[in-house]
Design a protein around this motif. Sequence first.
Motif, PDB file in Angstrom:
ATOM      1  N   ASP A 140      29.305  -4.970  34.316  1.00 33.25           N
ATOM      2  CA  ASP A 140      28.325  -5.802  33.608  1.00 33.25           C
ATOM      3  C   ASP A 140      28.580  -7.290  33.840  1.00 33.25           C
ATOM      4  OD1 ASP A 140      26.947  -3.681  32.630  1.00 33.25           O
ATOM      5  OD2 ASP A 140      27.952  -3.661  30.670  1.00 33.25           O
ATOM      6  N   GLN A 141      29.821  -7.712  33.933  1.00 36.39           N
ATOM      7  CA  GLN A 141      30.140  -9.129  34.060  1.00 36.39           C
ATOM      8  C   GLN A 141      30.135  -9.637  35.499  1.00 36.39           C
ATOM      9  OE1 GLN A 141      30.410 -11.190  31.450  1.00 36.39           O
ATOM     10  NE2 GLN A 141      29.851  -9.373  30.257  1.00 36.39           N
ATOM     11  N   LEU A 142      30.469  -8.784  36.483  1.00 36.82           N
ATOM     12  CA  LEU A 142      30.606  -9.269  37.857  1.00 36.82           C
ATOM     13  C   LEU A 142      29.486  -8.814  38.784  1.00 36.82           C
ATOM     14  CD1 LEU A 142      34.444  -8.642  38.272  1.00 36.82           C
ATOM     15  CD2 LEU A 142      33.305 -10.792  37.730  1.00 36.82           C
ATOM     16  N   VAL A 143      29.139  -7.565  38.757  1.00 38.85           N
ATOM     17  CA  VAL A 143      28.199  -7.019  39.729  1.00 38.85           C
ATOM     18  C   VAL A 143      26.762  -7.126  39.232  1.00 38.85           C
ATOM     19  CG1 VAL A 143      27.590  -4.968  41.057  1.00 38.85           C
ATOM     20  CG2 VAL A 143      29.975  -5.481  40.607  1.00 38.85           C
ATOM     21  N   ALA A 144      26.520  -6.878  37.972  1.00 40.60           N
ATOM     22  CA  ALA A 144      25.155  -6.885  37.428  1.00 40.60           C
ATOM     23  C   ALA A 144      24.467  -8.240  37.600  1.00 40.60           C
ATOM     24  CB  ALA A 144      25.162  -6.443  35.979  1.00 40.60           C
ATOM     25  N   PRO A 145      25.111  -9.391  37.342  1.00 40.13           N
ATOM     26  CA  PRO A 145      24.418 -10.671  37.542  1.00 40.13           C
ATOM     27  C   PRO A 145      24.036 -10.905  39.009  1.00 40.13           C
ATOM     28  CG  PRO A 145      26.350 -11.008  36.173  1.00 40.13           C
ATOM     29  CD  PRO A 145      26.392  -9.598  36.668  1.00 40.13           C
ATOM     30  N   LEU A 146      24.896 -10.494  39.918  1.00 44.89           N
ATOM     31  CA  LEU A 146      24.589 -10.644  41.337  1.00 44.89           C
ATOM     32  C   LEU A 146      23.357  -9.829  41.714  1.00 44.89           C
ATOM     33  CD1 LEU A 146      25.454 -11.658  44.178  1.00 44.89           C
ATOM     34  CD2 LEU A 146      26.788  -9.556  44.354  1.00 44.89           C
ATOM     35  N   HIS A 147      23.314  -8.613  41.256  1.00 47.41           N
ATOM     36  CA  HIS A 147      22.162  -7.747  41.564  1.00 47.41           C
ATOM     37  C   HIS A 147      20.890  -8.245  40.868  1.00 47.41           C
ATOM     38  CE1 HIS A 147      23.986  -4.152  43.661  1.00 47.41           C
ATOM     39  NE2 HIS A 147      25.039  -4.900  43.377  1.00 47.41           N
ATOM     40  N   ARG A 148      21.038  -8.734  39.653  1.00 44.33           N
ATOM     41  CA  ARG A 148      19.889  -9.249  38.918  1.00 44.33           C
ATOM     42  C   ARG A 148      19.290 -10.467  39.637  1.00 44.33           C
ATOM     43  NH1 ARG A 148      22.328 -10.221  34.163  1.00 44.33           N
ATOM     44  NH2 ARG A 148      22.745  -8.017  33.861  1.00 44.33           N
ATOM     45  N   SER A 149      20.132 -11.391  40.065  1.00 43.81           N
ATOM     46  CA  SER A 149      19.619 -12.598  40.749  1.00 43.81           C
ATOM     47  C   SER A 149      19.035 -12.246  42.115  1.00 43.81           C
ATOM     48  CB  SER A 149      20.719 -13.653  40.896  1.00 43.81           C
ATOM     49  OG  SER A 149      21.772 -13.162  41.693  1.00 43.81           O
ATOM     50  N   THR A 150      19.620 -11.309  42.795  1.00 45.21           N
ATOM     51  CA  THR A 150      19.086 -10.877  44.083  1.00 45.21           C
ATOM     52  C   THR A 150      17.726 -10.224  43.881  1.00 45.21           C
ATOM     53  OG1 THR A 150      21.338 -10.498  44.891  1.00 45.21           O
ATOM     54  CG2 THR A 150      19.569  -9.520  46.163  1.00 45.21           C
ATOM     55  N   GLY A 151      17.583  -9.429  42.876  1.00 42.84           N
ATOM     56  CA  GLY A 151      16.314  -8.775  42.582  1.00 42.84           C
ATOM     57  C   GLY A 151      15.232  -9.770  42.238  1.00 42.84           C
ATOM     58  N   ARG A 152      15.566 -10.805  41.432  1.00 36.71           N
ATOM     59  CA  ARG A 152      14.574 -11.817  41.063  1.00 36.71           C
ATOM     60  C   ARG A 152      14.159 -12.635  42.283  1.00 36.71           C
ATOM     61  NH1 ARG A 152      17.232 -13.782  35.431  1.00 36.71           N
ATOM     62  NH2 ARG A 152      16.469 -12.049  34.194  1.00 36.71           N
ATOM     63  N   SER A 153      15.111 -12.941  43.162  1.00 33.27           N
ATOM     64  CA  SER A 153      14.788 -13.727  44.362  1.00 33.27           C
ATOM     65  C   SER A 153      13.887 -12.939  45.302  1.00 33.27           C
ATOM     66  CB  SER A 153      16.069 -14.114  45.125  1.00 33.27           C
ATOM     67  OG  SER A 153      16.894 -14.901  44.339  1.00 33.27           O
ATOM     68  N   LEU A 154      14.175 -11.686  45.466  1.00 34.72           N
ATOM     69  CA  LEU A 154      13.397 -10.879  46.398  1.00 34.72           C
ATOM     70  C   LEU A 154      12.076 -10.402  45.799  1.00 34.72           C
ATOM     71  CD1 LEU A 154      16.244  -8.740  48.027  1.00 34.72           C
ATOM     72  CD2 LEU A 154      15.133 -10.755  48.972  1.00 34.72           C
ATOM     73  N   SER A 155      11.925 -10.471  44.497  1.00 29.97           N
ATOM     74  CA  SER A 155      10.674 -10.012  43.886  1.00 29.97           C
ATOM     75  C   SER A 155       9.511 -10.965  44.170  1.00 29.97           C
ATOM     76  CB  SER A 155      10.848  -9.824  42.390  1.00 29.97           C
ATOM     77  OG  SER A 155      11.051 -11.077  41.762  1.00 29.97           O
ATOM     78  N   ALA A 156       9.788 -12.216  44.538  1.00 27.67           N
ATOM     79  CA  ALA A 156       8.740 -13.179  44.831  1.00 27.67           C
ATOM     80  C   ALA A 156       8.153 -12.991  46.230  1.00 27.67           C
ATOM     81  CB  ALA A 156       9.275 -14.596  44.684  1.00 27.67           C
TER      82      ALA A 156
END
Length: 164
Positions: A140-156
């Motif tokens: 939750d602290q290390l991997v989830a933020p990376l995946h969340r930001s990658t998902g938001r960047s690629l969703s555009a």
Amino acid sequence: MGLEKERTDTPVMMDPDEFRRSVENIRSKDREGSAAAEDRDPDDINALLKVGFEDVIAEPVSASARSFDRVWVASHAAFELLRFGFYRLLSALLAVPVALLLGGVFAVISCVHVWVLTPLVRSVLMAVPSARVVWGGLIDQLVAPLHRSTGRSLSAIGVTTLET
């Protein structure tokens, strides 16, 4: 037994009466031993070892490839005597040492299982819930933020297909 007739001038190393008596003794001992003996393999573990003379040596039905009756009976008697004799000799020589060896092996396996493996597995199973909580926190602290930001960047990014 063969169906052919032996010639009377065929040499035999043993007197026919003595030969019959010896074969009858072997057969009667075999019948007595098998009837009175206890079943030492009740689970039929060694079914492959139940081999008889007819399973190993067999002559065809045709009279052209058959031995004399006495040769057939003598070879049968020799086979049975050697099979039982060697088995008993090897059993007498090897049974106690092999039993001691296997008893030691099973004792070591039992001891390792009781005093090492079972406590180790129980300890690991007790630590698993704690490790799951720690692992979940790390994810939750290390991997989830990376995946969340990658998902938001690629969703555009928008993909359209053009038909030509």
